[in-house]
Enzyme design. Structure first.
Site, PDB file in Angstrom:
ATOM      1  N   LYS A  79       0.838  -1.200   0.000  1.00  0.00           N
ATOM      2  CA  LYS A  79       0.000   0.000   0.000  1.00  0.00           C
ATOM      3  C   LYS A  79       0.873   1.251   0.000  1.00  0.00           C
ATOM      4  O   LYS A  79       1.935   1.271   0.656  1.00  0.00           O
ATOM      5  CB  LYS A  79      -0.902  -0.040   1.242  1.00  0.00           C
ATOM      6  CG  LYS A  79      -1.958   1.054   1.306  1.00  0.00           C
ATOM      7  CD  LYS A  79      -2.862   0.868   2.528  1.00  0.00           C
ATOM      8  CE  LYS A  79      -3.920   1.941   2.632  1.00  0.00           C
ATOM      9  NZ  LYS A  79      -4.815   1.767   3.800  1.00  0.00           N
ATOM     10  N   SER A 154      -9.763   1.729   2.807  1.00  0.00           N
ATOM     11  CA  SER A 154      -8.920   2.529   1.949  1.00  0.00           C
ATOM     12  C   SER A 154      -7.860   1.730   1.181  1.00  0.00           C
ATOM     13  O   SER A 154      -7.316   2.237   0.205  1.00  0.00           O
ATOM     14  CB  SER A 154      -8.197   3.588   2.788  1.00  0.00           C
ATOM     15  OG  SER A 154      -7.348   2.975   3.748  1.00  0.00           O
ATOM     16  N   SER A 178      -9.971  -0.711   6.964  1.00  0.00           N
ATOM     17  CA  SER A 178      -9.382  -0.550   5.624  1.00  0.00           C
ATOM     18  C   SER A 178      -8.732  -1.789   5.040  1.00  0.00           C
ATOM     19  O   SER A 178      -8.356  -1.790   3.873  1.00  0.00           O
ATOM     20  CB  SER A 178      -8.357   0.579   5.616  1.00  0.00           C
ATOM     21  OG  SER A 178      -9.027   1.793   5.467  1.00  0.00           O
TER      22      SER A 178
HETATM   23  N1  GLN Z   1     -13.318   3.728   6.227  1.00  0.00           N
HETATM   24  C1  GLN Z   1     -12.364   4.202   7.170  1.00  0.00           C
HETATM   25  C2  GLN Z   1     -12.343   5.707   7.164  1.00  0.00           C
HETATM   26  O1  GLN Z   1     -12.806   6.263   6.226  1.00  0.00           O
HETATM   27  C3  GLN Z   1     -11.065   3.644   6.773  1.00  0.00           C
HETATM   28  C4  GLN Z   1      -9.937   4.082   7.631  1.00  0.00           C
HETATM   29  C5  GLN Z   1      -8.825   3.117   7.561  1.00  0.00           C
HETATM   30  O2  GLN Z   1      -8.986   1.989   8.034  1.00  0.00           O
HETATM   31  N2  GLN Z   1      -7.699   3.539   7.076  1.00  0.00           N
HETATM   32  O3  GLN Z   1     -11.879   6.323   8.061  1.00  0.00           O
END
Ligand code: GLN
Length: 471
Positions: A79, A154, A178
Site C-alpha cells: 500500500k 482505503s 481498511s
Molecule cells: N473507512 C475508514 C475511514 O474512512 C477507513 C480508515 C482506515 O482503516 N484507514 O476512516
C-alpha cells in the site's frame, strides 16, 4: 494452473522444488499486471527493479546451503502509505506525489530480511481516509469482480491486486476496516492484527491510536505467513507489544451480537448465517451475546479519528515534506500548499478534528468519545468471558457502485462493524463468506471474527475451519 494463481507459500515451495524460478514468477505477475492494471488501477506504480531483484533471488535460491529465507523471491504488493527506502510513497495524495521514502518501514525491513520481492505500490484513499478508494488523488480503483463497483477502501488497490492475481499477497493498513472491508468486497482473507503487534514505524500516520499494518491474501496460510514475518517488538514504535506473548482462545464458542448485525443487508445476513451454520457443523457453538455499546462505536471513531488526523497531518506544512508553494509570507505558503495538496475528504476530516479538539468542544466531543472507547472495551471484555470469538458480517453490504456513496455519511456507515476492533485494539479477520447477488452480479462478502488481544493464531484456526483449509 498459471503462476499467478499460486499462493505465496506455493511459490516458496516451487522455488525449492525447482519447478519454476523467481524470474518466471515475477515475469508472470508483471505480464498480467501490464494487461489488467490499466482497467483496475490497482497499482499506482510497478517498480522498475522487479526482474533485477528476482534474478538476485534466483541466485540466492541456487546457492548450495543456501541463505534463502522463507519469502526469498516471493512477490508482494505494498500500500502506498508504507515506506520503502528509495521508492515513492504518496499515500495517494497530491501532497506527497513526489515524496521518496528515506527509510524502510519496520514491516518492510522484516519482509526484506525474509527475502520478499516488492512488485509495486498500490492505490488507496488519500491518507487512508475512505471506504472505496474513490478518494485517491490518482483515480479510482475498480473491483475485479465487477468493474463498475468499488473494491472497498482505503486499501482498495492492494485488495484489487490480490483479487485479480496481480500479486499473491499485499500489505494494507487499517485505522477502521481498511483491510477487512476491501477484503470482504473483493473475496479475500484480510487481517487487522492486535494494536501493537506490528510496528507502525514507517506507516504514514492517520490515527495513531488506531493504525495497524496487516495483509491481504487468497488463503489463510499466506495471511499467517505475512503476519509472522512482520510482527514483533520494535524500538522505533513505543506502542509495539513484546514479540512473545501470543495466546490461544479457550474454546470454540462464537458470540453473535444479534441486535448489532440486524441492520446489515438481508442478503449479507443470509450469507453470514450460512457461514455460522457451517461452523456449527464443524464443532463450533454459536450463542447470542449482548454488545450494548456496539452501535456507538462508529460515532466514537468519527470523533477520535479526525482528532488524530488533524494533528498527524499538521506536519504537511509545505516545507518539510512534499508539495510546497513559494508565497508572499509564511501564512500564504501554508495555506496554498495545504489547499492544493489535500483533497476534499482529507480537508473535511482536518476541519472536523480541529473542531472536536477545540476548547469548548473538547469536553462535549473528544472526551466523551474517549470515554466511550473505554465502555466498548469493557463490553468486549465481558463478552470474551463467555465466548472466544465474536462474529459479525464484515460489511453491511456487498461492493457498491462507483459514485453510489457520494454522501460522506453513507460512506462512513460502511465502517460500522469494523470500528469496535480498532477502537479497542483487538485483532479481527475477514474471511470470504457465501456470495450474494446484487443487480444480477454475484459478489463476494466477508464474515468477520474478532477475538481477544494477541490471539491471532486462533483467528487463523477459525478462518481455516470455515474455508476448509488444512494447515
Ligand atoms: N473507512 C475508514 C475511514 O474512512 C477507513 C480508515 C482506515 O482503516 N484507514 O476512516
Amino acid at each position: 494452473m498459471e503462476l499467478t494463481d499460486l499462493s505465496a507459500k506455493e511459490i516458496a515451495h516451487g522455488y525449492r522444488a525447482k519447478t519454476f524460478s523467481a524470474v518466471d514468477v515475477a515475469h508472470a505477475h508483471l505480464t498480467r499486471t501490464d494487461k489488467e492494471n490499466p482497467k483496475l488501477n490497482a497499482y499506482l506504480e510497478v517498480f522498475d527493479d522487479v526482474l533485477e531483484h528476482a534474478k538476485e533471488a534466483d541466485t540466492v535460491l541456487a546457492t548450495k546451503g543456501s541463505a534463502a529465507h522463507t519469502l526469498t523471491g516471493v512477490p508482494i504488493a505494498v500500500k502506498d502509505n508504507i515506506l520503502i527506502k528509495g521508492k515513492r510513497a504518496s499515500a495517494a495524495s497530491k501532497m506527497l506525489e513526489n515524496h521518496v521514502a528515506t527509510y524502510d518501514a519496520t514491516a518492510i525491513s522484516k519482509l526484506k530480511a525474509a527475502g520478499a520481492l516488492f512488485l509495486g505500490r498500490t492505490n488507496m484513499d488519500e491518507f487512508a481516509m475512505g471506504s472505496s478508494t474513490e478518494h485517491s488523488a490518482f483515480g479510482v480503483t475498480r473491483n475485479p469482480h465487477d468493474l463498475t463497483r468499488v473494491p472497498g477502501g482505503s486499501s482498495g488497490g492492494s485488495a484489487a491486486a490480490v483479487a485479480a492475481h496481480l500479486a499473491p499477497v499485499a500489505l494494507g493498513s487499517e485505522t477502521c476496516g481498511s483491510i477487512r472491508q476491501p477484503a470482504s468486497l473483493c473475496g479475500l482473507v484480510g487481517l487487522k492484527p492486535t494494536y501493537g503487534a506490528v510496528s507502525r514505524s514507517g506507516l504514514i500516520a492517520m490515527g495513531s491510536s488506531l493504525d495497524q499494518i496487516g495483509s491481504f491474501s487468497r488463503n489463510v496460510a499466506d495471511t499467517e505467513l505475512i503476519f509472522e514475518t512482520v510482527r514483533g517488538h520494535d524500538a522505533l514504535d513505543g506502542t509495539t507489544l513484546p514479540t512473545d506473548g501470543q495466546k490461544k482462545v479457550a474454546n470454540k464458542k462464537i458470540g453473535v451480537p444479534r441486535d448489532f448485525v440486524k441492520d446489515a443487508d438481508p442478503r449479507v445476513q443470509e450469507s453470514f448465517e450460512k457461514s455460522l451454520a457451517a461452523l456449527s457443523k464443524n464443532g463450533y457453538e454459536i450463542v447470542d451475546i449482548t454488545f450494548p455499546s456496539a452501535p456507538y462505536a462508529l460515532a466514537a471513531y468519527y470523533i477520535v479519528m479526525p482528532a488524530e488526523v488533524s494533528t498527524n497531518l499538521a506536519r504537511f506544512d509545505g516545507m518539510r515534506y512534499g508539495l510546497s508553494y513559494e508565497g508572499k509570507n509564511l501564512r500564504e505558503e501554508y495555506d496554498v500548499a495545504r489547499a492544493r495538496g489535500f483533497g476534499p475528504e482529507t480537508k473535511r476530516r482536518i476541519i472536523l478534528g480541529a473542531h472536536v479538539l477545540s476548547s469548548g468542544y473538547y469536553d462535549a466531543y473528544y472526551r466523551r468519545a474517549t470515554a466511550l472507547r473505554g465502555v466498548i472495551a469493557e463490553d468486549l471484555r465481558k463478552a470474551f468471558e463467555s465466548v472466544s470469538y465474536i462474529a459479525t458480517p464484515t460489511t453491511p453490504g456487498a461492493a457498491f457502485k462507483i459514485g453510489e456513496k457520494s454522501d460522506p455519511l453513507s460512506m462512513y456507515l460502511e465502517d460500522v462493524f469494523a470500528a469496535p476492533a480498532n477502537l479497542t485494539g483487538i485483532p479481527a479477520i475477514s474471511v470470504p463468506s457465501a456470495k450474494v447477488l446484487r443487480d444480477g452480479t454475484e459478489l463476494p462478502v466477508g464474515i468477520q471474527f474478532m477475538s481477544p488481544k494477541r490471539t491471532e493464531s486462533s483467528l487463523f484456526a477459525i478462518a481455516r475451519d470455515l474455508l476448509g483449509e488444512t494447515v
